[in-house]
Write a protein that holds these residues in place. Structure first.
Motif, mmCIF file in Angstrom:
data_model
loop_
_atom_site.group_PDB
_atom_site.id
_atom_site.type_symbol
_atom_site.label_atom_id
_atom_site.label_comp_id
_atom_site.label_asym_id
_atom_site.label_seq_id
_atom_site.Cartn_x
_atom_site.Cartn_y
_atom_site.Cartn_z
ATOM 1 N N LEU A 111 -26.433 154.216 97.443
ATOM 2 C CA LEU A 111 -26.628 155.293 96.477
ATOM 3 C C LEU A 111 -28.107 155.631 96.396
ATOM 4 C CD1 LEU A 111 -24.290 154.103 93.597
ATOM 5 C CD2 LEU A 111 -23.771 155.631 95.496
ATOM 6 N N LEU A 154 -24.755 158.274 99.586
ATOM 7 C CA LEU A 154 -24.485 159.282 98.561
ATOM 8 C C LEU A 154 -25.740 159.507 97.735
ATOM 9 C CD1 LEU A 154 -21.069 157.937 97.220
ATOM 10 C CD2 LEU A 154 -21.436 159.730 98.913
ATOM 11 N N ASN A 212 -27.041 160.261 94.205
ATOM 12 C CA ASN A 212 -26.553 160.136 92.833
ATOM 13 C C ASN A 212 -27.233 161.184 91.948
ATOM 14 O OD1 ASN A 212 -25.438 159.299 90.459
ATOM 15 N ND2 ASN A 212 -26.574 157.392 90.338
ATOM 16 N N ASP A 213 -26.832 162.442 92.140
ATOM 17 C CA ASP A 213 -27.407 163.518 91.339
ATOM 18 C C ASP A 213 -26.550 163.841 90.122
ATOM 19 O OD1 ASP A 213 -25.374 164.517 92.878
ATOM 20 O OD2 ASP A 213 -26.489 166.238 93.617
ATOM 21 N N CYS A 272 -20.609 161.238 91.507
ATOM 22 C CA CYS A 272 -20.923 160.113 92.394
ATOM 23 C C CYS A 272 -19.866 159.016 92.242
ATOM 24 C CB CYS A 272 -22.313 159.583 92.093
ATOM 25 S SG CYS A 272 -22.945 158.453 93.339
ATOM 26 N N TYR A 273 -19.462 158.746 91.020
ATOM 27 C CA TYR A 273 -18.415 157.749 90.774
ATOM 28 C C TYR A 273 -17.132 158.131 91.517
ATOM 29 C CZ TYR A 273 -14.688 155.212 88.455
ATOM 30 O OH TYR A 273 -13.579 154.442 88.216
ATOM 31 N N ARG A 316 -16.818 160.025 94.152
ATOM 32 C CA ARG A 316 -17.014 159.887 95.601
ATOM 33 C C ARG A 316 -16.946 158.427 96.035
ATOM 34 N NH1 ARG A 316 -22.085 163.881 96.065
ATOM 35 N NH2 ARG A 316 -22.548 162.636 94.264
ATOM 36 N N VAL A 317 -17.569 157.532 95.272
ATOM 37 C CA VAL A 317 -17.511 156.105 95.615
ATOM 38 C C VAL A 317 -16.066 155.616 95.552
ATOM 39 C CG1 VAL A 317 -18.158 153.773 94.873
ATOM 40 C CG2 VAL A 317 -19.878 155.584 94.945
#
Length: 70
Positions: free
Chosen positions: A4, A48, A50-51, A56-57, A59-60
């Motif tokens: 990240l 990724l 983390n914007d 982001c969560y 996507r992970v």
């Protein structure tokens, strides 16, 4: 392996500073360590930015689900 990245080092510094949990003496070595770690981003399977924490969560989570189904 998922890495990240912060949107930028300036943004990372801003996030650490505005949390108000660490002093400048703590933030400085964390920033140095972050720069070192960021230089190894190409050794990861997924990278990724983390914007947006919620996006982001998601996507992970999607990456982990896809990897479990392999």
């Amino acid at each position: 392996r998922v890495f990240l990245l912060p949107p930028s080092l300036d943004e990372l510094r801003r996030r650490l500073t505005t949390r108000g949990t660490d002093s400048a003496e703590v933030i400085a070595p964390r920033m140095a360590r972050a720069q070192s770690e960021i230089s190894h981003w190409d050794g990861y399977d997924y990278v990724l930015v983390n914007d947006d924490v919620e996006a982001c969560y998601v996507r992970v989570f999607q990456i982990l689900e896809a990897e479990r189904q392999r």
